[in-house]
Write a protein that holds these residues in place. Structure first.
Motif, PDB file in Angstrom:
ATOM      1  N   TYR A 134       0.842  -1.205   0.000  1.00 14.47           N
ATOM      2  CA  TYR A 134       0.000   0.000   0.000  1.00 14.47           C
ATOM      3  C   TYR A 134       0.877   1.254   0.000  1.00 14.47           C
ATOM      4  N   ILE A 135       1.848   1.307   0.895  1.00  9.36           N
ATOM      5  CA  ILE A 135       2.740   2.465   0.997  1.00  9.36           C
ATOM      6  C   ILE A 135       3.584   2.612  -0.269  1.00  9.36           C
ATOM      7  N   GLY A 136       4.055   1.486  -0.813  1.00 15.51           N
ATOM      8  CA  GLY A 136       4.846   1.523  -2.044  1.00 15.51           C
ATOM      9  C   GLY A 136       4.090   2.147  -3.202  1.00 15.51           C
ATOM     10  N   PHE A 137       2.779   1.984  -3.190  1.00 19.56           N
ATOM     11  CA  PHE A 137       1.956   2.599  -4.234  1.00 19.56           C
ATOM     12  C   PHE A 137       1.598   4.044  -3.882  1.00 19.56           C
ATOM     13  N   GLN A 138       1.131   4.255  -2.671  1.00 15.98           N
ATOM     14  CA  GLN A 138       0.632   5.582  -2.287  1.00 15.98           C
ATOM     15  C   GLN A 138       1.738   6.636  -2.191  1.00 15.98           C
ATOM     16  N   VAL A 139       2.863   6.264  -1.632  1.00 10.42           N
ATOM     17  CA  VAL A 139       3.931   7.237  -1.383  1.00 10.42           C
ATOM     18  C   VAL A 139       4.870   7.371  -2.577  1.00 10.42           C
ATOM     19  N   PHE A 140       5.208   6.250  -3.191  1.00  7.05           N
ATOM     20  CA  PHE A 140       6.176   6.254  -4.296  1.00  7.05           C
ATOM     21  C   PHE A 140       5.442   6.105  -5.629  1.00  7.05           C
ATOM     22  N   LYS A 152      -6.145   6.774 -15.732  1.00  3.68           N
ATOM     23  CA  LYS A 152      -4.748   7.104 -15.454  1.00  3.68           C
ATOM     24  C   LYS A 152      -3.979   5.828 -15.142  1.00  3.68           C
ATOM     25  N   THR A 153      -2.671   5.916 -15.262  1.00  2.49           N
ATOM     26  CA  THR A 153      -1.752   4.844 -14.886  1.00  2.49           C
ATOM     27  C   THR A 153      -0.680   5.484 -14.018  1.00  2.49           C
ATOM     28  N   LEU A 178      -8.407   1.487  -4.315  1.00  2.51           N
ATOM     29  CA  LEU A 178      -9.716   1.960  -3.845  1.00  2.51           C
ATOM     30  C   LEU A 178      -9.642   3.318  -3.155  1.00  2.51           C
ATOM     31  N   THR A 179      -8.479   3.676  -2.643  1.00  5.93           N
ATOM     32  CA  THR A 179      -8.349   4.923  -1.878  1.00  5.93           C
ATOM     33  C   THR A 179      -7.574   6.013  -2.614  1.00  5.93           C
ATOM     34  N   SER A 180      -7.300   5.803  -3.907  1.00  7.24           N
ATOM     35  CA  SER A 180      -6.466   6.794  -4.602  1.00  7.24           C
ATOM     36  C   SER A 180      -6.922   7.131  -6.018  1.00  7.24           C
TER      37      SER A 180
END
Length: 194
Positions: A24-30, A40-41, A75-77
């Motif tokens: 999750y963090i790897g996607f949301q932060v980075f 979008k991608t 789901l959250t972004s």
């Protein structure tokens, strides 16, 4: 006193929760978003932790953890329409990495450094090579036939997705390998690897 089998399951479950959170963090932060029409991608590092989870705790548990973490991230972004596809593809990445690492190379038994590096790179590469092929292909059909987007937009998105998925895969193989090699001795010493 806790039984050894129960203790191992608790440790594995704790690592699965950690890898779900790290995915999750790897996607949301980075993450760097790229708009494509109405969709979008993104360039991101979430797949790193799917592969890493599969290397440490096996394909089923590691893939499930990564799939859950990245689906929640979708789901959250603003990627909610991609969440079902994400869950399936990330689970498959984990299953492939785990199969190659644990059944093919028997990675937990390797002691020689060169063989360990080779096994780690090959295992992560197999799962992420699958994603390079499957993500744009599945995405094309998913966007056109499930979401009802026009063929031209689905095709354009698939081409851009192929590029971002390739960059994500290379970065994920590198980071997963470096992190696995750095963390393996510590986790092994603490009894997390069997």
């Amino acid at each position: 006193m806790v039984k050894t089998g129960t203790d191992n399951r608790v440790k594995k479950l704790a690592l699965a929760a950690l890898f779900a959170a790290l995915s999750y963090i790897g996607f949301q932060v980075f993450r760097f978003d790229i708009p494509v029409g109405t969709e979008k991608t993104a360039f991101h590092l979430g797949n790193t932790f799917v592969a890493l989870g599969a290397l440490f705790i096996g394909g089923a548990m590691g893939g499930s953890a990564g799939a859950v973490g990245l689906t929640i991230a979708d789901l959250t972004s603003g990627y909610a329409t991609s969440a079902p596809k994400t869950f399936i593809l990330k689970l498959l990445i984990g299953l492939i990495v785990g199969l190659v690492a644990h059944k093919g190379f028997k990675i937990n038994e390797i002691v020689e450094k060169k063989k360990l590096v080779l096994a780690t790179v090959c295992s992560a590469s197999c799962g992420l090579l699958f994603n390079i092929i499957a993500d744009p292909l599945v995405g094309y059909f998913y966007k056109q036939y499930v979401l009802g987007l026009p063929q031209e937009i689905s095709e354009a998105f698939a081409k851009i997705s192929a590029l971002t998925t390739s960059v994500n895969a290379v970065a994920s193989v590198v980071f997963a390998t470096v992190l696995y090699l750095a963390l393996r001795p510590v986790l092994k010493k603490e009894g997390f690897l069997h």
